[in-house]
Design an enzyme around this catalytic site. Structure first.
Site, PDB file in Angstrom:
ATOM      1  N   LEU A  73       2.281   4.309   3.474  1.00 50.32           N
ATOM      2  CA  LEU A  73       1.198   3.471   2.921  1.00 50.32           C
ATOM      3  C   LEU A  73       1.649   2.057   2.573  1.00 50.32           C
ATOM      4  O   LEU A  73       0.888   1.286   2.008  1.00 50.32           O
ATOM      5  CB  LEU A  73       0.636   4.147   1.659  1.00 50.32           C
ATOM      6  CG  LEU A  73      -0.088   5.482   1.904  1.00 50.32           C
ATOM      7  CD1 LEU A  73      -0.445   6.143   0.590  1.00 50.32           C
ATOM      8  CD2 LEU A  73      -1.344   5.280   2.749  1.00 50.32           C
ATOM      9  N   ARG A  74       2.908   1.729   2.906  1.00 50.20           N
ATOM     10  CA  ARG A  74       3.380   0.376   2.568  1.00 50.20           C
ATOM     11  C   ARG A  74       2.534  -0.701   3.240  1.00 50.20           C
ATOM     12  O   ARG A  74       2.259  -1.738   2.656  1.00 50.20           O
ATOM     13  CB  ARG A  74       4.853   0.201   2.973  1.00 50.20           C
ATOM     14  CG  ARG A  74       5.831   0.791   1.986  1.00 50.20           C
ATOM     15  CD  ARG A  74       7.213   0.175   2.132  1.00 50.20           C
ATOM     16  NE  ARG A  74       8.158   0.900   1.294  1.00 50.20           N
ATOM     17  CZ  ARG A  74       9.000   1.814   1.735  1.00 50.20           C
ATOM     18  NH1 ARG A  74       9.013   2.121   3.010  1.00 50.20           N
ATOM     19  NH2 ARG A  74       9.820   2.422   0.922  1.00 50.20           N
ATOM     20  N   GLY A  75       2.133  -0.451   4.487  1.00 56.07           N
ATOM     21  CA  GLY A  75       1.323  -1.438   5.212  1.00 56.07           C
ATOM     22  C   GLY A  75       0.013  -1.723   4.504  1.00 56.07           C
ATOM     23  O   GLY A  75      -0.394  -2.884   4.352  1.00 56.07           O
TER      24      GLY A  75
END
Length: 348
Positions: free
Chosen positions: A286-288
């Protein structure tokens, strides 16, 4: 030490840098919101990467730090102060402060873990019962910028330590059962030349943004860049004076954006569309999603608006996702065409 360095060695003005808009935007957004997670700048040799990074550090307003504190502690923000300063506050002691330029710390390629993290004097600790800590570069970079040139040539173990500190905001040094921790929140900027090898995808993913720099092809623009540099080399002070007004203007815009950032709103539907884009592109984790949300808010603050728009997302999403699409370490980083196509499909 940083103040002396900056007064004796003139720094090329940030607003005098011609072109390289992608790199400049990524640096400005990270300065507005350091929690974006830093930026990896990959590009050809001689494209002004180091010059631009030093220029953004010199542009920033001075920060207030606690006197005689080796970690550049903030005087009132608990997240940015060392345990010793917290203890002094709890004891009701007066905290004297002074102003310094934003730290700009270079990490040399041959650095050791001790040089990066700091060391504990074990002998003194055992014999005298005193924890003597020799701060490393992570301590000096707190509340500033930590710059790693040729980051793709740096030992993976050190890159891991750097990224862990950048994401957690703390550095912990443990030797022989003795543990010392200190705040270490900084904007991590890495640069490198793709010809000399890429970072592993797992490490690359930890950088908030990835900017690609290419050599300028336009002859007239190349002449402009060369003349600007020659003017600075001939008389740095005159060049700095010429751009003083534009430097001050940009500095004030950044300060305003930093203050405005907490109140920026992003509509729920736009958040869903960002996550839809990440899902369609098969971005791992979920970093993006998180970084794109943060960067879009920082851009809205930079442009002095209260709401994130579709245009904001389109402006930052390639920077935030480009380096997260790789599956095979031998693949090259997508230049952005794949992202642009899917973004246009979902956001239009």
């Amino acid at each position: 030490m940083n103040t002396i360095k900056n007064t004796t060695r003139p720094v090329f003005p940030f607003t005098a840098i011609v072109g390289q808009q992608e790199m400049k935007l990524a640096l400005i957004l990270n300065v507005i919101d350091p929690k974006i997670g830093g930026v990896m700048i990959m590009g050809d040799r001689g494209t002004g990467k180091s010059t631009t990074i030093r220029a953004i550090a010199d542009l920033l307003p001075e920060i207030e730090v606690v006197l005689d504190d080796m970690f550049n502690s903030h005087f009132s923000d608990y997240d940015l102060m060392s345990d010793l300063v917290k203890q002094q506050i709890q004891e009701g002691k007066k905290i004297p402060t002074y102003f310094i330029k934003v730290p700009m710390i270079d990490l040399p390629l041959g650095s050791t873990e001790d040089r990066l993290c700091g060391t504990i004097d074990i002998e003194k600790a055992l014999n005298e019962g005193i924890k003597t800590f020799e701060p490393g570069l992570l301590a000096k970079a707190h509340r500033g910028i930590l710059y790693v040139d040729e980051v793709n040539l740096l030992d993976d173990h050190l890159v891991d330590i750097l990224l862990d500190s950048a994401s957690s905001g703390w550095n912990i040094v443990e030797r022989e059962g003795i543990s010392i921790r200190h705040p270490s929140r900084f904007v991590l900027v890495g640069s490198g030349n793709p010809e000399e090898g890429e970072l592993r995808p797992q490490l690359l993913d930890r950088f908030g943004m990835h900017a690609e720099i290419r050599t300028v092809k336009d002859p007239s623009l190349r002449v402009q860049i060369v003349e600007q540099r020659a003017k600075f080399d001939q008389d740095p002070n005159a060049c700095i004076k010429e751009f003083q007004d534009s430097q001050n203007k940009l500095k004030n815009i950044i300060i305003l954006a930093q203050n405005k950032l907490p109140s920026i709103n992003i509509d729920y539907d736009l958040k869903v569309k960002i996550s839809q884009i990440c899902g369609t592109l098969n971005v791992d984790g979920l970093r993006g999603d998180i970084v794109t949300n943060r960067a879009a808010k920082a851009l809205a603050a930079y442009q002095n608006r209260d709401e994130v728009t579709i245009k904001d997302i389109k402006s930052v999403i390639t920077l935030c996702l480009r380096h997260r699409l790789r599956r095979d370490p031998l693949d090259t980083i997508d230049s952005g065409t794949k992202i642009t196509q899917i973004v246009n499909d979902i956001l239009n």
